[in-house]
Write an enzyme that holds these catalytic residues in place. Sequence first.
Site, mmCIF file in Angstrom:
data_model
loop_
_atom_site.group_PDB
_atom_site.id
_atom_site.type_symbol
_atom_site.label_atom_id
_atom_site.label_comp_id
_atom_site.label_asym_id
_atom_site.label_seq_id
_atom_site.Cartn_x
_atom_site.Cartn_y
_atom_site.Cartn_z
ATOM 1 N N ASP A 96 -3.207 7.948 -1.811
ATOM 2 C CA ASP A 96 -4.665 8.822 -1.825
ATOM 3 C C ASP A 96 -4.895 9.347 -0.572
ATOM 4 O O ASP A 96 -4.506 8.940 0.642
ATOM 5 C CB ASP A 96 -5.741 7.836 -2.226
ATOM 6 C CG ASP A 96 -5.895 6.528 -1.218
ATOM 7 O OD1 ASP A 96 -4.780 6.086 -0.855
ATOM 8 O OD2 ASP A 96 -6.800 5.970 -1.204
ATOM 9 N N GLN A 132 -11.410 7.099 -5.591
ATOM 10 C CA GLN A 132 -12.258 7.401 -4.268
ATOM 11 C C GLN A 132 -13.703 8.015 -4.689
ATOM 12 O O GLN A 132 -14.158 7.963 -5.855
ATOM 13 C CB GLN A 132 -11.222 8.444 -3.570
ATOM 14 C CG GLN A 132 -9.981 7.815 -3.006
ATOM 15 C CD GLN A 132 -10.473 7.062 -1.804
ATOM 16 O OE1 GLN A 132 -11.501 7.070 -1.201
ATOM 17 N NE2 GLN A 132 -9.326 6.359 -1.002
ATOM 18 N N ASP A 156 -7.848 -7.780 -0.140
ATOM 19 C CA ASP A 156 -6.898 -7.848 1.133
ATOM 20 C C ASP A 156 -7.951 -7.446 2.364
ATOM 21 O O ASP A 156 -8.776 -6.814 2.419
ATOM 22 C CB ASP A 156 -5.658 -6.987 1.179
ATOM 23 C CG ASP A 156 -6.148 -5.493 1.491
ATOM 24 O OD1 ASP A 156 -6.657 -4.890 0.761
ATOM 25 O OD2 ASP A 156 -5.935 -5.173 2.787
ATOM 26 N N CYS A 209 -7.699 -28.212 10.959
ATOM 27 C CA CYS A 209 -9.048 -29.081 11.368
ATOM 28 C C CYS A 209 -8.814 -30.503 11.236
ATOM 29 O O CYS A 209 -9.712 -31.208 11.606
ATOM 30 C CB CYS A 209 -10.002 -28.682 10.327
ATOM 31 S SG CYS A 209 -10.588 -26.836 10.487
ATOM 32 N N ASP A 234 0.969 -1.242 -0.004
ATOM 33 C CA ASP A 234 -0.038 -0.108 -0.070
ATOM 34 C C ASP A 234 0.895 1.161 0.114
ATOM 35 O O ASP A 234 2.137 1.196 -0.187
ATOM 36 C CB ASP A 234 -0.922 -0.089 1.345
ATOM 37 C CG ASP A 234 -0.253 0.108 2.547
ATOM 38 O OD1 ASP A 234 0.968 0.190 2.651
ATOM 39 O OD2 ASP A 234 -0.793 -0.184 3.662
ATOM 40 N N SER A 235 0.451 2.230 -0.025
ATOM 41 C CA SER A 235 1.192 3.542 -0.256
ATOM 42 C C SER A 235 1.393 4.187 1.153
ATOM 43 O O SER A 235 2.169 4.994 1.272
ATOM 44 C CB SER A 235 0.200 4.650 -0.772
ATOM 45 O OG SER A 235 -0.903 5.048 0.027
ATOM 46 N N GLY A 236 0.824 3.630 2.377
ATOM 47 C CA GLY A 236 1.167 4.058 3.587
ATOM 48 C C GLY A 236 0.104 5.271 3.960
ATOM 49 O O GLY A 236 0.067 5.514 5.035
ATOM 50 N N GLY A 237 -0.697 5.589 2.984
ATOM 51 C CA GLY A 237 -1.609 6.742 3.330
ATOM 52 C C GLY A 237 -2.522 6.435 4.257
ATOM 53 O O GLY A 237 -2.821 7.125 5.386
ATOM 54 N N CYS A 239 -7.984 -28.197 6.256
ATOM 55 C CA CYS A 239 -6.505 -27.482 6.700
ATOM 56 C C CYS A 239 -5.981 -28.453 7.720
ATOM 57 O O CYS A 239 -6.602 -29.267 8.232
ATOM 58 C CB CYS A 239 -6.582 -26.115 7.214
ATOM 59 S SG CYS A 239 -7.241 -26.014 8.688
ATOM 60 N N CYS A 274 -13.619 -28.461 6.174
ATOM 61 C CA CYS A 274 -12.126 -27.920 5.907
ATOM 62 C C CYS A 274 -11.260 -28.974 6.054
ATOM 63 O O CYS A 274 -11.022 -29.950 6.850
ATOM 64 C CB CYS A 274 -12.034 -27.081 7.190
ATOM 65 S SG CYS A 274 -10.408 -26.096 6.654
ATOM 66 N N HIS A 291 -6.018 -21.855 9.952
ATOM 67 C CA HIS A 291 -7.231 -22.308 9.497
ATOM 68 C C HIS A 291 -8.070 -21.119 8.796
ATOM 69 O O HIS A 291 -8.434 -21.344 7.719
ATOM 70 C CB HIS A 291 -8.173 -22.754 10.635
ATOM 71 C CG HIS A 291 -9.578 -22.800 10.102
ATOM 72 N ND1 HIS A 291 -10.133 -23.699 9.316
ATOM 73 C CD2 HIS A 291 -10.530 -21.936 10.369
ATOM 74 C CE1 HIS A 291 -11.523 -23.571 9.163
ATOM 75 N NE2 HIS A 291 -11.868 -22.263 9.575
HETATM 76 ZN ZN LIG Z 1 -9.627 -25.532 8.812
#
Ligand SMILES: [Zn+2]
Length: 385
Positions: free
Chosen positions: A145, A200, A277, A320, A91-94, A317, A315, A346
């Site tokens: 931004d 924006q 994200d 799990c 990201d830009s840090g903004g 993973c 799941c 998880h």
């Molecule tokens: Zn899981």
Amino acid sequence: MSFDFQVTARDGAARRGVMRTAHGAIDTPAFMPVGTQGAVKGVTQRDLELLGAEILLSNTYHLYLRPGDDLIARQGGLHRFAGWTRPILTDSGGYQVFSLAARRTIDEQGAHFRSHHDGSAHLRTPEKAADIQAQLGSDVAMVLDECLALPAEPGDVRASMERTLRWAARARDRFLALRAGEAPGVIVTNPGQAQFGIVQGGVYPDLREESAAETVKVGFEGYAIGGLSVGEAADVMYDIVARTAPCLPDDRPRYLMGVGTPSDIVEAVARGIDLFDCVLPTRNARNGQLFTSQGRLNIGNARYAEDNGPPDPACTCYTCRTFSRAYLRHLFLAREINSATLNTLHNLHFYLDTLSRIRESVSFGRFESFRVAFHQGLSSQPHDS
Ligand SMILES: [Zn+2]
């Protein structure tokens, strides 16, 4: 290798695609785990590779303050420094300047702020944000931004949106100078870096459409929708996404910043978004909240004290397949480090697997039935919160 994006399948407004970067390709729609300080809290880079994460997000504000982008550049860039060979978006840090920094003031030049570590004074301009990200060497850099405090009057939102456009043009000029090797003193650690613009305009569709059109005129490798998921109702956000996405070029990736819950992601894909994200899977994991196919589960809840079932029966993973709700509850209450690790494994698996299933459903023209079944699943057991 230079940046490239291709849509490979469509189902309604939902798209599947491939985004190619200097550090490899990403299947989209994709979710980017957040590694604020160059690390995803609770898990290692090896874990992330095994989970199938194809791209990470890192925060420029934090890395600029500590250990510093100069140091990271001298170490060969963020990929080498952090031992992560796959793509990175910074990201830009903004957003952090606006949300974390002390005594910030904004003017046309940029954002003046003091570090939340030591109170030292800093100036973040669109050009400086580009320079820092060039030194970090991310594969995708974001423009600076202005992040407006909400609620805001339409006039203030317009003024902020227009300033963001002027900043976008400055950021692009600087980015092109960096790419051309015309920025003495800046170590460009990734010559293949791409830069995304940010739309924006708050919750006002006409401002969003104007911002999108003008940002596209500046010309970027991809486009983000910023300033959403900041407290507005979900249906308002979905409406803004639905109105904004079609204003962005069909042949460029679209990134919805900071979003969101699993439901938000499915709904945004339905409106043409490719990249996401969010800190929810990692942050909530550390707070004992697991995202499951049946809804959210708070592992500290007393009703799991002797529950020997897996967190999510659907799941696959490591967590799990190996551990019971009762054991994970014990680790959480005992404040064991492994609690954060196992919960994070998880939650990230759940997010990444959801995106994988989204991509598959788009490829096979079954996105709509996936979407209905997914939402039905999330409400199939009483939520813990
Ligand atoms: Zn899981």
